[in-house]
Design a protein around this motif. Structure first.
Motif, short mmCIF file in Angstrom:
data_model
loop_
_atom_site.label_atom_id
_atom_site.label_comp_id
_atom_site.label_asym_id
_atom_site.label_seq_id
_atom_site.Cartn_x
_atom_site.Cartn_y
_atom_site.Cartn_z
N CYS A 1 0.82 -1.22 0.00
CA CYS A 1 0.00 0.00 0.00
C CYS A 1 0.85 1.27 0.00
O CYS A 1 0.40 2.32 -0.46
N ILE A 2 2.07 1.18 0.49
CA ILE A 2 2.92 2.37 0.59
C ILE A 2 3.13 2.98 -0.79
O ILE A 2 3.49 2.30 -1.74
N ARG A 3 2.87 4.26 -0.90
CA ARG A 3 2.97 5.08 -2.10
C ARG A 3 1.90 4.76 -3.14
O ARG A 3 1.85 5.41 -4.17
N CYS A 4 1.08 3.76 -2.89
CA CYS A 4 -0.08 3.50 -3.76
C CYS A 4 -1.31 4.15 -3.14
O CYS A 4 -2.01 4.89 -3.80
N LYS A 5 -1.55 3.84 -1.89
CA LYS A 5 -2.64 4.40 -1.09
C LYS A 5 -3.94 4.54 -1.87
O LYS A 5 -4.55 5.59 -1.94
N LEU A 6 -4.36 3.44 -2.44
CA LEU A 6 -5.65 3.41 -3.13
C LEU A 6 -6.73 3.26 -2.06
O LEU A 6 -6.58 2.50 -1.12
N THR A 7 -7.81 3.96 -2.20
CA THR A 7 -8.81 4.01 -1.14
C THR A 7 -10.10 3.27 -1.48
O THR A 7 -11.12 3.50 -0.85
N ASP A 8 -10.03 2.37 -2.43
CA ASP A 8 -11.20 1.57 -2.79
C ASP A 8 -11.75 0.82 -1.58
O ASP A 8 -12.97 0.67 -1.41
N CYS A 9 -10.87 0.38 -0.71
CA CYS A 9 -11.21 -0.43 0.46
C CYS A 9 -12.04 0.32 1.50
O CYS A 9 -12.87 -0.28 2.18
N VAL A 10 -11.81 1.61 1.65
CA VAL A 10 -12.46 2.34 2.74
C VAL A 10 -13.97 2.50 2.54
O VAL A 10 -14.71 2.57 3.52
N VAL B 1 -4.04 -3.65 -5.16
CA VAL B 1 -2.63 -4.05 -5.07
C VAL B 1 -2.40 -5.17 -4.05
O VAL B 1 -1.28 -5.43 -3.65
N ASN B 2 -3.47 -5.82 -3.63
CA ASN B 2 -3.39 -6.94 -2.68
C ASN B 2 -2.59 -6.59 -1.43
O ASN B 2 -1.70 -7.33 -1.01
N ALA B 3 -2.94 -5.46 -0.82
CA ALA B 3 -2.22 -4.99 0.36
C ALA B 3 -2.94 -5.29 1.66
O ALA B 3 -2.49 -4.89 2.72
N ILE B 4 -4.06 -6.01 1.61
CA ILE B 4 -4.83 -6.27 2.82
C ILE B 4 -4.91 -7.78 3.06
O ILE B 4 -5.27 -8.54 2.16
N TYR B 5 -4.56 -8.17 4.29
CA TYR B 5 -4.58 -9.58 4.67
C TYR B 5 -5.28 -9.76 6.00
O TYR B 5 -5.21 -8.88 6.87
N SER B 6 -5.88 -10.90 6.16
CA SER B 6 -6.34 -11.31 7.48
C SER B 6 -5.10 -11.50 8.34
O SER B 6 -4.05 -11.96 7.85
N GLU B 7 -5.17 -11.13 9.62
CA GLU B 7 -3.97 -11.18 10.45
C GLU B 7 -3.31 -12.56 10.51
O GLU B 7 -2.10 -12.66 10.64
N ASP B 8 -4.08 -13.61 10.36
CA ASP B 8 -3.46 -14.95 10.39
C ASP B 8 -2.93 -15.38 9.02
O ASP B 8 -2.36 -16.46 8.90
N GLU B 9 -3.07 -14.53 8.01
CA GLU B 9 -2.55 -14.85 6.68
C GLU B 9 -1.49 -13.85 6.20
O GLU B 9 -1.05 -13.90 5.05
N LYS C 1 3.09 0.17 -7.67
CA LYS C 1 2.32 -1.02 -7.27
C LYS C 1 3.12 -2.30 -7.17
O LYS C 1 2.81 -3.15 -6.35
N ASP C 2 4.17 -2.48 -7.97
CA ASP C 2 4.94 -3.72 -7.94
C ASP C 2 6.31 -3.56 -7.29
O ASP C 2 7.10 -4.50 -7.27
N VAL C 3 6.59 -2.38 -6.75
CA VAL C 3 7.87 -2.13 -6.10
C VAL C 3 7.89 -2.88 -4.76
O VAL C 3 6.93 -2.87 -4.01
N LYS C 4 9.00 -3.52 -4.47
CA LYS C 4 9.19 -4.24 -3.21
C LYS C 4 10.03 -3.40 -2.25
O LYS C 4 10.69 -2.46 -2.66
N ASP C 5 10.02 -3.76 -0.99
CA ASP C 5 10.84 -3.10 0.03
C ASP C 5 10.60 -1.60 0.06
O ASP C 5 11.52 -0.79 -0.07
N LYS C 6 9.34 -1.20 0.27
CA LYS C 6 8.97 0.21 0.26
C LYS C 6 8.90 0.84 1.65
O LYS C 6 8.56 2.01 1.76
N LEU C 7 9.21 0.10 2.68
CA LEU C 7 9.04 0.63 4.04
C LEU C 7 9.78 1.95 4.25
O LEU C 7 9.29 2.85 4.94
N GLN C 8 10.95 2.11 3.64
CA GLN C 8 11.72 3.34 3.80
C GLN C 8 11.00 4.54 3.19
O GLN C 8 11.33 5.69 3.47
N HIS C 9 9.99 4.32 2.37
CA HIS C 9 9.22 5.40 1.75
C HIS C 9 7.97 5.78 2.57
O HIS C 9 7.27 6.72 2.20
#
Length: 107
Positions: free
Chosen positions: A9-18, A52-60, A96-104
């Protein structure tokens, strides 16, 4: 159980989910969304809405993304609730496909 927003979700921040959240558990930061684990009712409506498949159930949550459980809880206390969809960021497709975005992540 709760749902968790992870790194994609970082730098994508699509709000379809809300828009589909019945309890307004999403919180918005400058370039990332989080879910308040105390408010989430585990309805699962948000997960399929994320482009961007950024939401997971906590056990997944993937093992390398487990730290986002704590990050969602922490940031949901500081950031405001978001309950309506906003326009997509202009450059979201570049990120959307960039990995290791936490620093952003902007707090």
């Amino acid at each position: 159980m709760t749902y968790v927003v992870v790194e994609s979700c970082i730098r994508c921040k699509l709000t379809d989910c809300v828009e589909v959240c019945p309890v307004d558990c999403f919180h918005e930061g400058p370039n990332f969304l989080v879910i308040d684990p105390e408010e989430c009712i585990d309805c699962s409506l948000c997960e399929p809405e994320c482009p961007v498949n950024a939401i997971y159930s906590e056990d997944e949550v993937p093992e390398d993304q487990k730290h986002f459980l704590e990050l969602n809880a922490e940031l949901s206390e500081a950031w405001p609730v978001i309950a309506e969809m906003k326009p997509h960021p202009d450059d979201w497709e570049e990120w959307k496909d960039v990995k290791d975005k936490l620093q952003h992540l902007k707090r």
